[in-house]
Motif scaffolding. Structure first.
Motif, PDB file in Angstrom:
ATOM      1  N   THR A   1     -16.993   2.836   4.400  1.00 17.41           N
ATOM      2  CA  THR A   1     -16.146   1.399   4.697  1.00 17.41           C
ATOM      3  C   THR A   1     -16.524   0.265   3.808  1.00 17.41           C
ATOM      4  OG1 THR A   1     -16.221   1.560   6.919  1.00 17.41           O
ATOM      5  CG2 THR A   1     -15.227   0.024   6.192  1.00 17.41           C
ATOM      6  N   HIS A   2     -17.935   0.193   3.022  1.00 14.42           N
ATOM      7  CA  HIS A   2     -17.917  -0.509   2.527  1.00 14.42           C
ATOM      8  C   HIS A   2     -17.192   0.122   0.917  1.00 14.42           C
ATOM      9  CE1 HIS A   2     -20.567  -2.162   4.803  1.00 14.42           C
ATOM     10  NE2 HIS A   2     -21.700  -2.920   3.547  1.00 14.42           N
ATOM     11  N   CYS A   3     -17.859   1.580   0.588  1.00 17.76           N
ATOM     12  CA  CYS A   3     -16.688   1.756  -0.647  1.00 17.76           C
ATOM     13  C   CYS A   3     -15.553   2.260  -0.595  1.00 17.76           C
ATOM     14  CB  CYS A   3     -17.159   3.146  -0.332  1.00 17.76           C
ATOM     15  SG  CYS A   3     -19.126   3.858  -0.793  1.00 17.76           S
ATOM     16  N   THR A   4     -14.785   2.385   0.666  1.00 21.07           N
ATOM     17  CA  THR A   4     -13.681   2.276   0.984  1.00 21.07           C
ATOM     18  C   THR A   4     -12.801   0.611   0.677  1.00 21.07           C
ATOM     19  OG1 THR A   4     -13.291   3.496   2.372  1.00 21.07           O
ATOM     20  CG2 THR A   4     -11.417   2.376   2.957  1.00 21.07           C
ATOM     21  N   VAL A   5     -13.969  -0.720   0.705  1.00 21.13           N
ATOM     22  CA  VAL A   5     -13.312  -1.674   0.862  1.00 21.13           C
ATOM     23  C   VAL A   5     -13.730  -2.509  -0.284  1.00 21.13           C
ATOM     24  CG1 VAL A   5     -13.775  -4.307   0.662  1.00 21.13           C
ATOM     25  CG2 VAL A   5     -13.579  -2.496   2.838  1.00 21.13           C
ATOM     26  N   GLY A   6     -14.304  -1.140  -1.156  1.00 21.53           N
ATOM     27  CA  GLY A   6     -13.984  -1.939  -2.917  1.00 21.53           C
ATOM     28  C   GLY A   6     -12.605  -0.950  -3.267  1.00 21.53           C
ATOM     29  N   ALA A   7     -12.819  -0.092  -3.238  1.00 18.90           N
ATOM     30  CA  ALA A   7     -11.474   0.682  -3.944  1.00 18.90           C
ATOM     31  C   ALA A   7     -10.361   0.200  -3.065  1.00 18.90           C
ATOM     32  CB  ALA A   7     -11.838   2.578  -3.333  1.00 18.90           C
ATOM     33  N   VAL A   8     -10.006  -0.333  -1.985  1.00 19.91           N
ATOM     34  CA  VAL A   8      -9.183  -1.052  -1.875  1.00 19.91           C
ATOM     35  C   VAL A   8      -8.736  -2.234  -3.299  1.00 19.91           C
ATOM     36  CG1 VAL A   8      -7.714  -2.608  -0.265  1.00 19.91           C
ATOM     37  CG2 VAL A   8      -8.818  -0.284   0.283  1.00 19.91           C
ATOM     38  N   VAL A   9      -9.898  -2.857  -2.746  1.00 14.38           N
ATOM     39  CA  VAL A   9      -9.865  -4.702  -4.031  1.00 14.38           C
ATOM     40  C   VAL A   9      -9.981  -3.669  -5.165  1.00 14.38           C
ATOM     41  CG1 VAL A   9     -10.957  -6.368  -4.824  1.00 14.38           C
ATOM     42  CG2 VAL A   9     -11.360  -6.123  -2.173  1.00 14.38           C
ATOM     43  N   PHE A  10      -9.678  -2.941  -5.944  1.00 16.30           N
ATOM     44  CA  PHE A  10      -9.903  -3.061  -7.376  1.00 16.30           C
ATOM     45  C   PHE A  10      -8.159  -2.279  -7.313  1.00 16.30           C
ATOM     46  CE2 PHE A  10     -14.300  -4.774  -7.117  1.00 16.30           C
ATOM     47  CZ  PHE A  10     -14.064  -5.244  -8.636  1.00 16.30           C
ATOM     48  N   VAL A  11      -8.231  -1.501  -6.824  1.00 19.85           N
ATOM     49  CA  VAL A  11      -6.361  -0.146  -6.632  1.00 19.85           C
ATOM     50  C   VAL A  11      -6.228  -1.908  -6.578  1.00 19.85           C
ATOM     51  CG1 VAL A  11      -5.694   1.322  -5.978  1.00 19.85           C
ATOM     52  CG2 VAL A  11      -7.630   1.554  -6.412  1.00 19.85           C
ATOM     53  N   GLY A  12      -5.851  -2.407  -6.000  1.00 20.15           N
ATOM     54  CA  GLY A  12      -5.033  -3.360  -5.573  1.00 20.15           C
ATOM     55  C   GLY A  12      -4.742  -4.399  -6.931  1.00 20.15           C
ATOM     56  N   MET A  13      -5.713  -4.756  -7.362  1.00 22.97           N
ATOM     57  CA  MET A  13      -5.679  -5.420  -8.823  1.00 22.97           C
ATOM     58  C   MET A  13      -5.016  -4.629  -9.422  1.00 22.97           C
ATOM     59  SD  MET A  13      -9.408  -7.068  -8.222  1.00 22.97           S
ATOM     60  CE  MET A  13      -8.975  -8.343 -10.041  1.00 22.97           C
ATOM     61  N   ALA A  14      -6.043  -3.558 -10.057  1.00 26.39           N
ATOM     62  CA  ALA A  14      -5.268  -2.907 -10.747  1.00 26.39           C
ATOM     63  C   ALA A  14      -4.051  -2.605 -10.721  1.00 26.39           C
ATOM     64  CB  ALA A  14      -5.735  -1.110 -10.844  1.00 26.39           C
TER      65      ALA A  14
ATOM     66  N   MET B   1       0.969  -0.944   0.012  1.00 22.86           N
ATOM     67  CA  MET B   1      -0.091   0.171  -0.394  1.00 22.86           C
ATOM     68  C   MET B   1       0.917   1.463  -0.366  1.00 22.86           C
ATOM     69  SD  MET B   1      -2.874   1.216   0.101  1.00 22.86           S
ATOM     70  CE  MET B   1      -4.284   0.136   0.331  1.00 22.86           C
ATOM     71  N   SER B   2       1.247   2.203  -1.032  1.00 22.07           N
ATOM     72  CA  SER B   2       1.494   3.311  -1.033  1.00 22.07           C
ATOM     73  C   SER B   2       0.996   4.683  -1.325  1.00 22.07           C
ATOM     74  CB  SER B   2       2.884   3.171  -2.494  1.00 22.07           C
ATOM     75  OG  SER B   2       1.726   3.334  -4.012  1.00 22.07           O
ATOM     76  N   PRO B   3       1.550   5.883  -1.141  1.00 17.72           N
ATOM     77  CA  PRO B   3       0.350   7.454  -1.315  1.00 17.72           C
ATOM     78  C   PRO B   3       0.231   7.146  -2.639  1.00 17.72           C
ATOM     79  CG  PRO B   3       3.004   6.970  -0.438  1.00 17.72           C
ATOM     80  CD  PRO B   3       3.152   6.115  -0.864  1.00 17.72           C
ATOM     81  N   ILE B   4       0.318   6.955  -3.984  1.00 17.08           N
ATOM     82  CA  ILE B   4      -0.310   6.376  -4.541  1.00 17.08           C
ATOM     83  C   ILE B   4      -1.629   5.630  -4.720  1.00 17.08           C
ATOM     84  CG2 ILE B   4      -0.283   6.015  -7.475  1.00 17.08           C
ATOM     85  CD1 ILE B   4       2.462   6.551  -7.279  1.00 17.08           C
ATOM     86  N   SER B   5      -1.818   4.578  -3.624  1.00 19.75           N
ATOM     87  CA  SER B   5      -2.689   3.443  -3.641  1.00 19.75           C
ATOM     88  C   SER B   5      -3.557   4.570  -2.774  1.00 19.75           C
ATOM     89  CB  SER B   5      -2.210   2.825  -3.606  1.00 19.75           C
ATOM     90  OG  SER B   5      -1.486   2.020  -4.174  1.00 19.75           O
ATOM     91  N   GLY B   6      -3.192   4.972  -1.972  1.00 16.92           N
ATOM     92  CA  GLY B   6      -4.128   5.372  -0.991  1.00 16.92           C
ATOM     93  C   GLY B   6      -4.254   6.968  -1.807  1.00 16.92           C
ATOM     94  N   PHE B   7      -4.168   7.947  -2.335  1.00 24.50           N
ATOM     95  CA  PHE B   7      -4.826   8.493  -3.111  1.00 24.50           C
ATOM     96  C   PHE B   7      -5.915   8.327  -4.008  1.00 24.50           C
ATOM     97  CE2 PHE B   7      -5.507  11.406  -6.651  1.00 24.50           C
ATOM     98  CZ  PHE B   7      -5.150  12.844  -6.097  1.00 24.50           C
ATOM     99  N   CYS B   8      -5.620   6.898  -4.631  1.00 24.20           N
ATOM    100  CA  CYS B   8      -6.107   6.853  -5.417  1.00 24.20           C
ATOM    101  C   CYS B   8      -7.909   5.870  -4.637  1.00 24.20           C
ATOM    102  CB  CYS B   8      -6.610   5.279  -6.764  1.00 24.20           C
ATOM    103  SG  CYS B   8      -5.094   5.947  -7.655  1.00 24.20           S
ATOM    104  N   ILE B   9      -7.221   5.490  -3.544  1.00 24.46           N
ATOM    105  CA  ILE B   9      -8.889   4.942  -2.861  1.00 24.46           C
ATOM    106  C   ILE B   9      -9.327   5.774  -1.931  1.00 24.46           C
ATOM    107  CG2 ILE B   9      -9.307   3.265  -0.956  1.00 24.46           C
ATOM    108  CD1 ILE B   9      -6.141   1.860  -1.742  1.00 24.46           C
ATOM    109  N   GLU B  10      -8.969   6.194  -1.424  1.00 25.96           N
ATOM    110  CA  GLU B  10      -9.578   8.326  -0.937  1.00 25.96           C
ATOM    111  C   GLU B  10     -10.571   8.745  -1.922  1.00 25.96           C
ATOM    112  OE1 GLU B  10      -5.745   8.249   2.509  1.00 25.96           O
ATOM    113  OE2 GLU B  10      -6.244   9.411   1.098  1.00 25.96           O
TER     114      GLU B  10
END
Length: 208
Positions: free
Chosen positions: A154-167, A125-134
């Motif tokens: 929290t539901h929205c954040t979890v969805g963002a974490v999963v798909f940003v992580g995949m991308a 988890m990096s600043p770039i990933s965190g920015f996109c998730i937020e």
């Protein structure tokens, strides 16, 4: 899996060969390393995205948590659950109480959710990933708040974490076991809250 982590169903993907020669659409299936200077820039940008997410979190979750208490208070004061709550001083105090309770909850137990989302859902988890998730979470919540639709940040954040992580790191860098566990407890929340609410109502009707 990350060092020291008990999560075994995700690992750091290998960097694809000739990464600079790949067309843009293949970046979704390749692990693209992040430049050090780019990370440094996003360290500052994440302050902006975090502030935006905090604003939308307060706009959405404060109303979600305080609205039942506010309705009870208005019934006690005026006999009606609906009224000009935004112009009453006592209701503003209740909103302040809700905001304070959210801060206390974050300080005391928030670290558990942060650890799950940052270390057990996806690798690196990096600043770039965190920015996109937020940014993704903040805009989703803000749009729903504008339409008066109560949702879970929290539901929205979890969805963002999963798909940003995949991308960012392909599906190898996402723990779908942890994601399935979270979804299971989401579904479990509906009957649990209903049962607790019913029993609480029955107890109060007997003694009040």
């Amino acid at each position: 899996a990350p060092k020291g982590s008990k999560i075994t169903d995700m690992r750091e993907p290998e960097v694809a060969e000739n990464i600079k020669e790949l067309p843009w659409y293949k970046y979704f299936w390749a692990y693209v390393p992040e430049d050090r200077l780019t990370k440094k820039v996003f360290n500052t940008l994440q302050i902006v995205s975090s502030s935006m997410l905090s604003f939308t979190h307060g706009a959405n979750d404060t109303g979600n948590t305080i609205s039942p208490l506010l309705a009870i208070w208005l019934c006690y004061e005026s006999g009606y659950a609906f009224g000009n709550a935004e112009t009453r001083d006592d209701t503003q105090l209740l909103l302040g109480y809700g905001s304070l309770a959210m801060i206390v909850g974050f300080v005391t137990l928030g670290h558990r959710t942060i650890k799950l989302l940052a270390h057990e859902m996806t690798v690196d988890m990096s600043p770039i990933s965190g920015f996109c998730i937020e940014v993704g979470t903040a805009f989703t919540v803000l749009i729903c708040v504008k339409f008066g639709i109560p949702i879970s940040s929290t539901h929205c954040t979890v969805g963002a974490v999963v798909f940003v992580g995949m991308a960012k790191s392909t599906s190898e860098g996402v723990s779908f076991r942890t994601f399935r566990k979270i979804c299971f407890f989401w579904l479990l929340c509906f009957p649990m809250s209903a049962i607790i609410g019913i029993f609480t109502t029955m107890i109060l009707q007997q003694f009040i």
